[in-house]
Design an enzyme around this catalytic site. Structure first.
Site, mmCIF file in Angstrom:
data_model
loop_
_atom_site.group_PDB
_atom_site.id
_atom_site.type_symbol
_atom_site.label_atom_id
_atom_site.label_comp_id
_atom_site.label_asym_id
_atom_site.label_seq_id
_atom_site.Cartn_x
_atom_site.Cartn_y
_atom_site.Cartn_z
ATOM 1 N N LYS A 174 0.859 -1.177 0.000
ATOM 2 C CA LYS A 174 0.000 0.000 0.000
ATOM 3 C C LYS A 174 0.901 1.235 0.000
ATOM 4 O O LYS A 174 1.424 1.638 1.038
ATOM 5 C CB LYS A 174 -0.929 0.050 1.221
ATOM 6 C CG LYS A 174 -1.966 1.196 1.095
ATOM 7 C CD LYS A 174 -2.421 1.759 2.422
ATOM 8 C CE LYS A 174 -1.495 2.782 2.989
ATOM 9 N NZ LYS A 174 -1.403 4.051 2.187
ATOM 10 N N CYS A 282 13.379 11.568 7.173
ATOM 11 C CA CYS A 282 13.335 11.236 8.602
ATOM 12 C C CYS A 282 14.710 11.298 9.240
ATOM 13 O O CYS A 282 14.830 11.503 10.449
ATOM 14 C CB CYS A 282 12.699 9.867 8.810
ATOM 15 S SG CYS A 282 13.446 8.569 7.798
#
Length: 479
Positions: A174, A282
């Site tokens: 996904k 990140c």
């Protein structure tokens, strides 16, 4: 505008079970660039069922054949590189030159590293000379749900798919609904490479919908998720009822510790690293800790470097930064910049609002705050935009204390010419990765964090191991 709505399930493109449209926005123009359908429970169930049915055959496929299919994928990858680059520039805003090199390049880099690791990995090995009839077998975890973010799409898709495929797992991917087109191109590549039906499946959806359905699904054995710490917490709670394995690669608030003896390019390097991908990484070095004897000069240099960083549309060639991904992110970043000013940090570059010459698009001014302390909001929260926070320190002990005073623990950076001090810092910094003096981690080095930056590791041998279970067998009969 591109319109592409299909899902890839059980080796073929299928129509969604429902027509819940989602408009993907080009962040450079604020206009829709494609429309996708968000999957429903029936789509998720169909993809998981296909992966479950394919699992026994794929696990039984010799690892050499699984490796060969990934090698075929690597052969196909360059033929679709420009398609991938164009898609990522349009849907998430990476400047096209950066998209062609860094965004696209990351994918094939990881796939090649997995091949190298897999060919040297013993999937069956003796326990030891003391136990000649005991064997350790590494076998696939099972059906893996792969939930990937929008900021480094190919980087994250290949880190998960490459490892899962070689390990013998079957998958349901996904991708982020913010950047789905590159994932659809990747699905076409997987199909062309000849992966058996059901081994790789793709369903578009959002986190609340397909993401939650996958993380709580009883027939999913593992979730590998990259994204925000908030979403990682929700996934962990949802997965708890089925006790599935959960791999999390989450946020960060990295400290870049610059000692007085750092090389003369350390500050510039740190600013440019922070601004790369418009600060949407990140592992960005978002807190620059500078030793006081060189602090004033470092602030001056950082402001000068940030003021020279240019901003432009993603499809424009050149060495500039693009927009942030969407209006929600833009609004959040603006609020945090304002918060930094209100809390007393000194703004030395950038600031709120769009850069000069832009009245449309989610563009952010490259921003630097000085004279901050580690309790300010801009030093605590992951901003995920081109915003650098500078904090002075006096001693090595103080630098360690500030750097570790965060709920995150992904990547820290150290700049010093003192080798003994660098090694001491590496041991004491609480993060999954530490990079020294601008030297990047080598091929196959594990990527991942500790504390609220997640668990598990991606890349190389450690990436393979995350998708494998360890089985101990006694009474093994030698061939």
């Amino acid at each position: 505008m591109i319109e592409k709505r299909d899902f890839y399930i059980n080796g073929q493109w299928v129509d969604p079970s429902q027509a819940s449209d989602f408009h993907v926005i080009d962040p450079s123009t604020e206009e829709p660039c494609t429309v996708i359908s968000l999957g429903g429970q029936a789509d998720t169930d169909a993809a998981v069922a296909a992966a479950k049915a394919a699992l026994p055959g794929w696990m039984a496929t010799p690892v050499e054949e699984r490796i060969a299919l990934v090698e075929k994928l690597i052969e196909i990858y360059p033929t679709r590189a420009e398609d991938l680059a164009q898609a990522m520039s349009m849907e998430m805003g990476a400047p096209i030159d950066m998209s062609r090199t860094q965004q696209v390049g990351a994918g094939i880099w990881h796939l090649k590293n997995f091949i190298r690791a897999a060919k040297n990995f013993q999937f069956e090995r003796p326990l030891g000379d003391h136990a000649p009839n005991d064997r350790i077998i590494y076998e696939a975890v099972g059906v893996a749900a792969l939930i990937t973010p929008w900021n480094w799409p190919m980087n994250q898709i290949t880190l998960k798919v490459g490892a899962a495929a070689i390990a013998g797992c079957t998958m349901v991917l996904k991708p982020s609904e913010q950047s789905p087109l590159n994932a659809m191109i990747f699905a076409e590549m997987m199909h062309e490479a000849g992966f058996p039906p059901g081994v790789f499946n793709l369903v578009n959806g959002d986190g609340v919908g397909v993401g939650s359905q996958l993380s709580g699904h009883p027939d999913v054995d593992m979730v590998s998720f990259t994204g925000s710490t908030r979403a990682g917490t929700a996934i962990s709670k949802n997965a708890a009822d089925t006790l599935k394995k959960v791999h999390l690669e989450l946020g960060g608030k990295g400290a870049n510790v610059i000692f007085a003896d750092a090389d003369d390019k350390a500050v510039k390097r740190g600013v440019l690293h922070m601004m790369n991908n418009t600060g949407q990484s990140c592992n960005a070095p978002s807190r620059m800790l500078v030793q006081r004897p060189i602090y004033d000069q470092a602030v001056e240099t950082a402001a000068e470097v940030a003021n020279k960083v240019t901003v432009g549309p993603a499809m424009q060639e050149g060495r500039h930064i693009g927009p942030v991904v969407n209006e929600l992110q833009w609004t959040k970043i603006q609020a945090l910049i304002t918060k930094g000013i209100d809390e007393g940090a000194r703004l030395v570059a950038g600031g709120p609002g769009r850069p000069e010459g832009f009245n449309k698009g989610y563009f952010v001014r490259p921003t630097v705050f000085a004279d901050a302390n580690n309790q300010m909001t801009i030093a605590r929260e992951e901003i995920f935009g081109p915003v650098l926070t500078m904090i002075p320190f006096d001693t090595e002990e103080e630098a360690i204390e500030i750097a570790n005073d965060t709920p995150y623990g992904l990547t820290n950076y150290v700049q010093t010419q003192d080798g003994a001090r660098a090694n001491r810092m590496a041991r004491r910094l609480r993060s999954g990765m530490v990079e020294m003096n601008g030297q990047s981690r080598a091929a196959g080095s594990p990527f991942g964090g500790m504390k609220q930056s997640g668990n598990g590791r991606e890349g190389g041998v450690w990436g393979l191991e995350d998708f494998l279970e360890v089985k101990a067998v006694s009474g093994w009969t030698p061939k």
